[in-house]
Structures are given as C-alpha cells and as structure tokens.
Design a protein around this motif. Structure first.
Motif, PDB file in Angstrom:
ATOM      1  N   LEU A  36      38.279  23.117  44.660  1.00 17.12           N
ATOM      2  CA  LEU A  36      39.718  23.277  44.529  1.00 17.12           C
ATOM      3  C   LEU A  36      40.150  24.709  44.880  1.00 17.12           C
ATOM      4  O   LEU A  36      39.340  25.643  44.881  1.00 17.12           O
ATOM      5  CB  LEU A  36      40.150  22.929  43.108  1.00 17.12           C
ATOM      6  N   THR A  37      41.425  24.874  45.151  1.00 15.16           N
ATOM      7  CA  THR A  37      41.974  26.175  45.537  1.00 15.16           C
ATOM      8  C   THR A  37      41.727  27.223  44.454  1.00 15.16           C
ATOM      9  O   THR A  37      41.940  26.990  43.266  1.00 15.16           O
ATOM     10  CB  THR A  37      43.485  26.047  45.786  1.00 15.16           C
ATOM     11  N   GLY A  38      41.270  28.401  44.899  1.00 11.33           N
ATOM     12  CA  GLY A  38      41.074  29.521  43.985  1.00 11.33           C
ATOM     13  C   GLY A  38      39.702  29.582  43.357  1.00 11.33           C
ATOM     14  O   GLY A  38      39.438  30.496  42.566  1.00 11.33           O
ATOM     15  N   LEU A  39      38.811  28.641  43.716  1.00 13.30           N
ATOM     16  CA  LEU A  39      37.503  28.560  43.075  1.00 13.30           C
ATOM     17  C   LEU A  39      36.380  28.598  44.104  1.00 13.30           C
ATOM     18  O   LEU A  39      36.562  28.181  45.255  1.00 13.30           O
ATOM     19  CB  LEU A  39      37.418  27.287  42.243  1.00 13.30           C
ATOM     20  N   ALA A  40      35.213  29.109  43.668  1.00 12.64           N
ATOM     21  CA  ALA A  40      34.008  29.153  44.493  1.00 12.64           C
ATOM     22  C   ALA A  40      34.344  29.694  45.888  1.00 12.64           C
ATOM     23  O   ALA A  40      34.950  30.757  46.007  1.00 12.64           O
ATOM     24  CB  ALA A  40      33.365  27.770  44.541  1.00 12.64           C
ATOM     25  N   GLU A  41      33.957  28.967  46.956  1.00 12.61           N
ATOM     26  CA  GLU A  41      34.190  29.472  48.313  1.00 12.61           C
ATOM     27  C   GLU A  41      35.668  29.538  48.670  1.00 12.61           C
ATOM     28  O   GLU A  41      36.038  30.164  49.663  1.00 12.61           O
ATOM     29  CB  GLU A  41      33.446  28.611  49.346  1.00 12.61           C
ATOM     30  N   ASN A  42      36.521  28.921  47.849  1.00 19.08           N
ATOM     31  CA  ASN A  42      37.969  28.985  48.066  1.00 19.08           C
ATOM     32  C   ASN A  42      38.657  29.997  47.149  1.00 19.08           C
ATOM     33  O   ASN A  42      39.877  29.979  47.015  1.00 19.08           O
ATOM     34  CB  ASN A  42      38.599  27.606  47.854  1.00 19.08           C
ATOM     35  N   ALA A  43      37.868  30.887  46.543  1.00 18.21           N
ATOM     36  CA  ALA A  43      38.449  31.866  45.614  1.00 18.21           C
ATOM     37  C   ALA A  43      39.498  32.726  46.293  1.00 18.21           C
ATOM     38  O   ALA A  43      40.529  33.066  45.696  1.00 18.21           O
ATOM     39  CB  ALA A  43      37.346  32.740  45.015  1.00 18.21           C
ATOM     40  N   GLY A  44      39.270  33.066  47.561  1.00 19.13           N
ATOM     41  CA  GLY A  44      40.210  33.919  48.272  1.00 19.13           C
ATOM     42  C   GLY A  44      41.550  33.268  48.552  1.00 19.13           C
ATOM     43  O   GLY A  44      42.518  33.959  48.886  1.00 19.13           O
ATOM     44  N   GLN A  45      41.629  31.942  48.403  1.00 18.35           N
ATOM     45  CA  GLN A  45      42.887  31.233  48.628  1.00 18.35           C
ATOM     46  C   GLN A  45      43.765  31.210  47.377  1.00 18.35           C
ATOM     47  O   GLN A  45      44.931  30.820  47.446  1.00 18.35           O
ATOM     48  CB  GLN A  45      42.598  29.799  49.072  1.00 18.35           C
ATOM     49  N   GLY A  46      43.187  31.596  46.254  1.00 14.23           N
ATOM     50  CA  GLY A  46      43.954  31.576  45.010  1.00 14.23           C
ATOM     51  C   GLY A  46      44.970  32.697  44.958  1.00 14.23           C
ATOM     52  O   GLY A  46      44.797  33.756  45.559  1.00 14.23           O
ATOM     53  N   GLU A  47      46.052  32.452  44.219  1.00 12.73           N
ATOM     54  CA  GLU A  47      47.104  33.442  44.029  1.00 12.73           C
ATOM     55  C   GLU A  47      47.800  33.150  42.709  1.00 12.73           C
ATOM     56  O   GLU A  47      47.561  32.107  42.093  1.00 12.73           O
ATOM     57  CB  GLU A  47      48.092  33.385  45.189  1.00 12.73           C
ATOM     58  N   PRO A  48      48.638  34.050  42.243  1.00 16.58           N
ATOM     59  CA  PRO A  48      49.303  33.808  40.950  1.00 16.58           C
ATOM     60  C   PRO A  48      50.073  32.496  40.900  1.00 16.58           C
ATOM     61  O   PRO A  48      50.258  31.930  39.824  1.00 16.58           O
ATOM     62  CB  PRO A  48      50.240  35.014  40.820  1.00 16.58           C
ATOM     63  N   GLN A  49      50.511  31.988  42.034  1.00 15.87           N
ATOM     64  CA  GLN A  49      51.291  30.752  42.070  1.00 15.87           C
ATOM     65  C   GLN A  49      50.418  29.488  42.094  1.00 15.87           C
ATOM     66  O   GLN A  49      50.944  28.372  42.067  1.00 15.87           O
ATOM     67  CB  GLN A  49      52.219  30.739  43.293  1.00 15.87           C
ATOM     68  N   THR A  50      49.095  29.643  42.172  1.00 14.76           N
ATOM     69  CA  THR A  50      48.216  28.473  42.210  1.00 14.76           C
ATOM     70  C   THR A  50      48.300  27.735  40.880  1.00 14.76           C
ATOM     71  O   THR A  50      48.015  28.306  39.835  1.00 14.76           O
ATOM     72  CB  THR A  50      46.763  28.879  42.492  1.00 14.76           C
ATOM     73  N   ASP A  51      48.715  26.471  40.936  1.00 22.69           N
ATOM     74  CA  ASP A  51      48.949  25.725  39.700  1.00 22.69           C
ATOM     75  C   ASP A  51      48.359  24.324  39.799  1.00 22.69           C
ATOM     76  O   ASP A  51      47.604  24.009  40.735  1.00 22.69           O
ATOM     77  CB  ASP A  51      50.451  25.675  39.378  1.00 22.69           C
ATOM     78  N   LEU A  52      48.691  23.490  38.822  1.00 15.52           N
ATOM     79  CA  LEU A  52      48.159  22.130  38.786  1.00 15.52           C
ATOM     80  C   LEU A  52      48.599  21.323  39.999  1.00 15.52           C
ATOM     81  O   LEU A  52      47.814  20.548  40.563  1.00 15.52           O
ATOM     82  CB  LEU A  52      48.591  21.447  37.486  1.00 15.52           C
ATOM     83  N   ASP A  53      49.830  21.504  40.431  1.00 14.73           N
ATOM     84  CA  ASP A  53      50.303  20.795  41.627  1.00 14.73           C
ATOM     85  C   ASP A  53      49.459  21.140  42.848  1.00 14.73           C
ATOM     86  O   ASP A  53      49.210  20.284  43.707  1.00 14.73           O
ATOM     87  CB  ASP A  53      51.767  21.128  41.904  1.00 14.73           C
ATOM     88  N   ALA A  54      49.026  22.397  42.931  1.00 12.37           N
ATOM     89  CA  ALA A  54      48.184  22.805  44.058  1.00 12.37           C
ATOM     90  C   ALA A  54      46.864  22.047  44.044  1.00 12.37           C
ATOM     91  O   ALA A  54      46.363  21.630  45.102  1.00 12.37           O
ATOM     92  CB  ALA A  54      47.941  24.307  44.017  1.00 12.37           C
ATOM     93  N   HIS A  55      46.291  21.861  42.869  1.00  9.38           N
ATOM     94  CA  HIS A  55      45.014  21.155  42.787  1.00  9.38           C
ATOM     95  C   HIS A  55      45.183  19.652  43.022  1.00  9.38           C
ATOM     96  O   HIS A  55      44.297  19.012  43.598  1.00  9.38           O
ATOM     97  CB  HIS A  55      44.353  21.436  41.444  1.00  9.38           C
ATOM     98  N   ILE A  56      46.294  19.090  42.603  1.00  8.24           N
ATOM     99  CA  ILE A  56      46.579  17.691  42.942  1.00  8.24           C
ATOM    100  C   ILE A  56      46.687  17.545  44.453  1.00  8.24           C
ATOM    101  O   ILE A  56      46.118  16.612  45.055  1.00  8.24           O
ATOM    102  CB  ILE A  56      47.872  17.216  42.255  1.00  8.24           C
ATOM    103  N   ALA A  57      47.384  18.485  45.090  1.00  3.56           N
ATOM    104  CA  ALA A  57      47.538  18.447  46.548  1.00  3.56           C
ATOM    105  C   ALA A  57      46.203  18.634  47.254  1.00  3.56           C
ATOM    106  O   ALA A  57      45.974  18.051  48.327  1.00  3.56           O
ATOM    107  CB  ALA A  57      48.531  19.516  47.001  1.00  3.56           C
ATOM    108  N   ASP A  58      45.293  19.444  46.667  1.00  5.88           N
ATOM    109  CA  ASP A  58      43.953  19.588  47.239  1.00  5.88           C
ATOM    110  C   ASP A  58      43.267  18.234  47.351  1.00  5.88           C
ATOM    111  O   ASP A  58      42.645  17.897  48.368  1.00  5.88           O
ATOM    112  CB  ASP A  58      43.087  20.495  46.362  1.00  5.88           C
TER     113      ASP A  58
END
Length: 245
Positions: A36-58
C-alpha cells in the motif's frame, strides 16, 4: 484455482506475504501480494494526506489495472479497513473476501475508534512528537505484544519485523471508513482466526457474533497475529481450503 490479492497489515509490505504466496503458487493458485501507499518499497509515495481512501484506491486500482476477475481478496489486521472499502467497490470482479485475524470494518469508524481513548491519545502524541505529524512507527515487540499475540515468532522473524517495518501513514488510522462497504450477495465470506481472534469469537463478543454464522466460514490457525511470518505454509493451506470448500 483462485486469484489471491494479499493485503498486509499496518507497517508491512508485500514482502510479508512472500512465503505464503510461494506456497499458494505451488498449489497452482495466482498469488499477488500488494504494498500500500507509504509503506515498504512505496514509502516514498507517502505524504501527510495519505489516508484510508488512498489505500482503498490502491486495492481497487491494482485489481482494475491488472484486469483481475474472480478475485479472492485477503486482509490481514489493519488491512481489514481498506479491504472492506474495496470489497464494496469491486462489484463482480470479487469472488471472495477473507479476513485473517481481523473482521469487516464498520462504516463510520476509524482505526483509532477501536482503541481505548488513552491509547489513541498516546498515538496522536507520538505521531506529533516523533512522526513529523503524519507517520506512526511500529512499536517495539514488547509493546506490540501487549495487544497482539506474538506466538510463533522466533527472534529471526521478530528481527524481520523490526528491520523491514515502515511507519504507517497516520491518516489511515484517523479517517473513518465510508461506503460502499458491502460486497455483493454472491461473494463468499471467510474469517481465519488466529489466537487473538479465536479468543474474541469464542468469548461471544456481540459485535463479532455474525462471524460465527452463515454465510461466514470460519477457519482456525493456532499461531499468533502474524501467521504469514509464523506459519506461512499452514496459512497457505487454510487459504487453499477456503477456496476449495
């Protein structure tokens, strides 16, 4: 044979599913771990606005981009929240939803609502003081074990958790889940209860009582809260049984 999309819990990435995915593939299934966004190899894609909707969209985006059908969507722990949201949006692409030591997430609630107020306040303070206002670091094992069973994890696996875990975007804990959240009527529904959830289900917790009734199928796995690390082959065997029953 089934198509599994494996969604990890908080602080984890697709790496956590590697052994279970391999065991499923050996049985002839398609097993697709997702980060998911903001985690592991996708850590660099995370930002303060990363929320539950972002992970649903993932999750929905992954299924749609890969044109997957007859999907078995698997949620571990925190992933119950975004998987519940995705299950309500995937329509006839979804064949089955499986919750591993977790359950469908209630609409209108956020992750912090599941905690005692004092514990939720401590997390907010931690994120504000040491997480740049939006990153929640995984606690050390001795703290983690106060709320989740570490059964079955040896020192090597605990060290893997410590070294490979990445901070969770805190917006995924503070944003309430919104609809749609209900999968289609023909979607199979499965819960795999490890030690934590077995205790809750056997105790007759009212808000979880539905998991012991049809159309839900319940499987048990005698290990702690991270079965993809403590019992990956056994977890794959149960996942196989769940799609074969």
């Amino acid at each position: 044979m089934a198509t599994f999309v494996l969604v990890p819990g908080a602080w984890l990435g697709a790496w956590a599913w590697e052994e279970t995915a391999h065991a499923l593939q050996e049985r002839g299934h398609t097993a697709l771990p997702l980060t998911l966004t903001g985690l592991a190899e996708n850590a660099g894609q995370g930002e303060p606005q990363t929320d539950l909707d972002a992970h649903i969209a993932d999750i929905t985006g992954f299924v749609e981009r890969n044109d997957l059908h007859d999907v078995t969507l698997v949620a571990h722990s925190y992933a119950a929240a975004p998987v519940t949201g995705a299950a309500g949006r995937l329509g006839d692409r979804l064949e089955r939803v499986i919750y591993v030591d977790s359950a469908p997430f209630p609409a209108g609630m956020c992750m912090l609502d599941l905690m005692p107020p004092q514990a939720a306040d401590q997390l907010r303070q931690q994120v504000a003081s040491s997480g740049d206002g939006w990153r929640l670091a995984m606690p050390p094992a001795e703290v983690l074990g106060l709320s989740n069973s570490l059964d079955g994890l040896d020192e090597t696996q605990l060290d893997l958790l410590r070294t490979r875990a990445t901070p969770q975007p805190f917006g995924t804990y503070t944003q309430p889940l919104t609809g749609p959240t209900e999968p289609g009527p023909g979607v199979d529904r499965v819960v795999i209860a490890c030690h934590d959830f077995t205790g809750l289900l056997d105790a007759g917790v009212p808000m979880l009582a539905f998991l012991n009734q049809p159309p839900w199928q319940r499987f048990g796995l005698s290990t702690g809260h991270w079965p993809m690390l403590s019992a990956p082959a056994e977890l794959a065997g149960i996942l196989h049984a769940a799609v074969s029953s």
